[in-house]
Design an enzyme around this catalytic site. Structure first.
Site, PDB file in Angstrom:
ATOM      1  N   CYS A  89       0.863  -1.174   0.000  1.00  0.00           N
ATOM      2  CA  CYS A  89       0.000   0.000   0.000  1.00  0.00           C
ATOM      3  C   CYS A  89       0.905   1.231   0.000  1.00  0.00           C
ATOM      4  O   CYS A  89       1.666   1.438   0.951  1.00  0.00           O
ATOM      5  CB  CYS A  89      -0.871  -0.018   1.260  1.00  0.00           C
ATOM      6  SG  CYS A  89      -1.857   1.470   1.476  1.00  0.00           S
ATOM      7  N   CYS A 203      -0.941   3.467  -6.492  1.00  0.00           N
ATOM      8  CA  CYS A 203      -1.866   2.901  -5.496  1.00  0.00           C
ATOM      9  C   CYS A 203      -2.086   1.476  -5.957  1.00  0.00           C
ATOM     10  O   CYS A 203      -2.374   1.240  -7.144  1.00  0.00           O
ATOM     11  CB  CYS A 203      -3.174   3.677  -5.474  1.00  0.00           C
ATOM     12  SG  CYS A 203      -4.481   2.847  -4.530  1.00  0.00           S
TER      13      CYS A 203
END
Ligand code: DGL
Length: 274
Positions: A89, A203
């Site tokens: 992440c 992302c």
């Protein structure tokens, strides 16, 4: 702030059993990294943790998000004793990697915006970084630009909706092309007869929308997904595959069961969700 020193991490030796790799994200995005790790190490035992109770991370204030992830990681390391912890992440890794590495002796591999390869390969000299609002604000991201892309025209695009759209898509819901197109549009810039030719998928949720991005893009660009590089980094640390069959399980911090299409997708990588 400096770029992460993961290249300095020592390799791990695991003998007589499969290495245990924990892959962490706020939601399903980290599965784009996990699938590459699974392909490279079919024998690894994989634990996928989605902090869906905290999703989306992109909207969190930094101090509160750091406290949440540090506490969660402490619990996960104690409960599962992974050999390697992958922070799959960008929104988390650009914030908490130094704290996690200080607190624990196991190696942490993070996913951070792939600005370096984009800046090195652009022909037009114009790149965009598509990320969460949190990641585009990070000192870490700006340090990457200063270090690797000071000669390049960089557009930072903080999307408020794409991670949610990716979650919906992975749960089998229909998502509107117009909504996706509006989020990627700011990545496409023209200046002095040149135009953007690289878009960094900063992302881990976004690679799941890649087919939409390609179809809806106003012109062709190279979309840079760092997941294969993360998997290579993992293999460099835990070594090449051995003959065993790896196991896997997924944990959702909300305690909710994943939608059936998502559970089926995770099963492809040996992740049990029950
Ligand atoms: N998958 C996460 C990332 O790579 C972010 C999604 C979220 O906003 O929680 O940044």
């Amino acid at each position: 702030m400096n770029a992460p020193a993961s290249s300095a991490l020592p390799a791990i030796t695991v003998t007589g059993r499969s290495p245990r790799v924990l892959v962490f994200d706020s939601g399903v995005g980290g599965l784009s990294v996990l699938r590459e790790i699974r392909a490279a190490r079919p024998d690894a035992d994989l634990i996928y943790v989605a902090d869906d109770a905290g999703f989306p991370y992109g909207d969190w204030e930094e101090a509160a998000l750091t406290a949440r992830i540090v506490a969660l990681a402490d619990d996960l390391v104690a409960a599962h004793a992974p050999d390697l912890f992958v922070v799959a992440c960008n929104t988390a890794a650009t914030l908490v990697l130094p704290s996690l590495r200080m607190r624990h002796s196991l190696p942490f591999v993070g996913t951070v915006p792939a600005i370096k390869p984009a800046a090195a390969s652009t022909r037009s000299g114009m790149i965009s970084v598509l990320a969460t609002p949190g990641t585009v604000k990070r000192d870490y991201t700006h340090a990457l630009i200063d270090t690797y892309a000071s000669h390049v025209d960089v557009t930072l695009v903080g999307s408020t909706r794409l991670a949610r759209l990716a979650e919906a898509f992975m749960a089998g819901e229909a998502i509107a092309d117009a909504a996706v197109a509006a989020e990627i549009r700011p990545c496409f810039k023209r200046r002095k007869g040149k135009r953007t030719d690289r878009v960094v998928l900063a992302c881990t949720h976004y690679p799941f929308l890649l087919e939409h991005f390609r179809r809806l893009a106003p012109w062709e660009v190279e979309w840079i997904d760092p997941a294969p590089a993360i998997a290579r980094r993992v293999v460099a640390l835990i070594g090449p595959a051995e003959g065993r069959v790896g196991r896997g399980r997924a944990i959702f911090t909300s305690g909710r069961a994943p939608a059936a299409p998502l559970a089926r997708f995770m099963a492809e990588f040996g992740l049990e969700t029950a």
